[in-house]
Design a protein around this motif. Sequence first.
Motif, short mmCIF file in Angstrom:
data_model
loop_
_atom_site.label_atom_id
_atom_site.label_comp_id
_atom_site.label_asym_id
_atom_site.label_seq_id
_atom_site.Cartn_x
_atom_site.Cartn_y
_atom_site.Cartn_z
N SER A 111 39.52 45.51 37.14
CA SER A 111 39.77 46.35 35.97
C SER A 111 41.07 45.92 35.32
O SER A 111 41.77 45.03 35.83
CB SER A 111 39.84 47.83 36.38
OG SER A 111 40.91 48.04 37.29
N ASP A 112 41.40 46.54 34.19
CA ASP A 112 42.66 46.26 33.48
C ASP A 112 42.88 44.76 33.31
O ASP A 112 43.96 44.23 33.62
CB ASP A 112 43.85 46.89 34.21
CG ASP A 112 43.72 48.39 34.33
OD1 ASP A 112 43.11 49.00 33.43
OD2 ASP A 112 44.23 48.96 35.31
N ILE A 113 41.88 44.08 32.81
CA ILE A 113 41.93 42.62 32.70
C ILE A 113 42.76 42.20 31.49
O ILE A 113 42.52 42.67 30.37
CB ILE A 113 40.50 42.04 32.56
CG1 ILE A 113 39.66 42.44 33.78
CG2 ILE A 113 40.54 40.53 32.41
CD1 ILE A 113 38.18 42.20 33.61
N VAL A 114 43.72 41.33 31.71
CA VAL A 114 44.50 40.71 30.63
C VAL A 114 44.10 39.24 30.62
O VAL A 114 44.55 38.47 31.49
CB VAL A 114 46.02 40.86 30.86
CG1 VAL A 114 46.78 40.22 29.69
CG2 VAL A 114 46.40 42.32 31.01
N PRO A 115 43.24 38.83 29.69
CA PRO A 115 42.71 37.46 29.70
C PRO A 115 43.81 36.40 29.79
O PRO A 115 44.79 36.44 29.05
CB PRO A 115 41.95 37.35 28.37
CG PRO A 115 41.53 38.76 28.09
CD PRO A 115 42.68 39.61 28.56
N GLY A 116 43.63 35.49 30.75
CA GLY A 116 44.58 34.40 30.93
C GLY A 116 45.81 34.77 31.74
O GLY A 116 46.64 33.91 32.02
#
Length: 451
Positions: A111-116
Motif C-alpha cells: 500500500s501507499d506506493i510512491v512510484p520509483g
Amino acid sequence: MPTSHDLKGLMKFLARDEWRSCFEEVFDDHFGPVLEAGDMEFEDLAEILGDDWAMTLWGCAFEDFLTRNFDVAGGNIVDEYLKRRGWKENAQTKAYMKALRTSAISLYEVSDIVPGKSLMARDLILGGEPIAVSEGTATKTLQQWDRVAARIVPVMGKKIFAGGLLPFTPQASEALFEGLKQILGKKNAKKLPAIRDEDLQTVAPMFTLSWLFDALDRAMELPPMQNSDGDDLLFHDVRFPLASGVTQKDIASRVKAIPGMSQENAKFWNWLEDKPKGRGQPKKSGELSFDTTMNSGQRVLGNVELNGRFLHLSANSAARAEKGTALIRHALGDFVREPLTEIRTVEQMMADRSAKDGEALSSDVPPEIAEQLVHQLLDRQYRETLDQPVGMLGNKTPRQAVKSSAGRQKVAEWLKYLENQSARQPDPTDPMATYNFEWMWRELGVHNLRQ
C-alpha cells in the motif's frame, strides 16, 4: 562498480561440486512437484511463462539456498564465500549477502506506493505493523493492495526487496495458506496458526509452488466458463430473414405469443425461463457462471430483436440457441426463412469488446464527462451490492457481514480486492482505475481496517 544486489560472485562459487549438489536438492524442493506433475523440464517453464519469470523463479530457489546449512565443509555458502572471497566485494554487497543469509520469505500486502521510491508492506503471515520498503522497480508496476511473496532485507540502513519477488493472485494466496496449514499440522483450521521466522525459512518452497501452479493454470488455458444450465459458453446470433411481404408488425404479434417472451419495447423481447429460480442466489464458490436475472428472479435465456428485415435470436449456449430456434420456427412458420447462425467463443467476444473500447477512446465525449458517467454508474452498482450476497463474505451481504469482528475483516479483504482489481486497468486514466472506493469503507464502518 557492483551494486548491492550483485550476487555474481556467489553464483560462480555455486559451480563448486559440493555446493552444486546442495543446490540441486533445494531446486528439486521448489520445482520438483510441478515438473513431475506436468512431465516437464525447467526449460519448459520459460517457454510457457517467459524467460523473465523463469529467471525470477530460479532466483527464489537460489535465495532459499543461501539461508540453508548443509553437511559439507563450510556449512553455508554465504559464510564460506565471504570467508574466502569477501575481500572482493564492496560493503553494500557484503551487507546484502549477510541479510539474505538470515532472511525469510513471506507474503506481503502493499500500500501507499510512491512510484520509483517506496511502499508499505504488511506481512499477511507474521502480522505486525506495515514495513517501509525502499523500492524503485517494482513500485512502477504494483498497485494498491497487491500481494507479493518476497524477502525484505536490511541493507545499509534501508529495507529493500530481494530479487525473487512473485505477485500473488487471491487464488495463489489461498493455495499458499492452505498449504502452510497442512504443513504445520493445522489442515482444517480457519486461520493460520502462529508462525515464526524460522518456520518460514523451512517452508520457502511452498511459496514458489503455490505461485507456479496458479501461474501455469492461468497460462495454459482459460477457466471453464458456463451458463447456469452448465452449458459451455458459445455466443449464438441466429438471424431469421423475413419472408417477402411480411412486416415487422406481423412478426411482433407472433413473437409476443411465444411462451416466456417478455417485451421490453416494440422490437425487443427478453426470453425468460419458465419458472423463477429465486432472487439473489449466490454462485457456488469457484464456479464461473454467466447469466442475467430479472427482478422477478427469472433467468434470461436469450434475447429476440427485430432489426430491419431480420429477426435476431441471441443466446449464450448451443442448447439454448437450438431451443429458441425451434420456438421461433414453430410460432412464425413461413413468416421467416431459413436462419443464418454466427457463433463466437468467449475469446472472440473479448477481442470484439477490446476493439469497441478502442473505438470508444476516439469518441467526441470529453474524458472528464465519460469519467463522471462511469463513476455514477459504479456508485449505483456498488450501492446495490452492499445489500446482495457476496461469495467472499460467506454468501452474506456486506451490511450483514460487518456485524461481527470476523466478518469485518472479511469485508476489508473484499474491499481491498475490489480496489485492487479496479486499479489494475492497463490505462491508469481509465474511469475504472480512478474510481474512489473510500465511501464504501466509511459506509460499512471499516475504514479503520484500510491499512
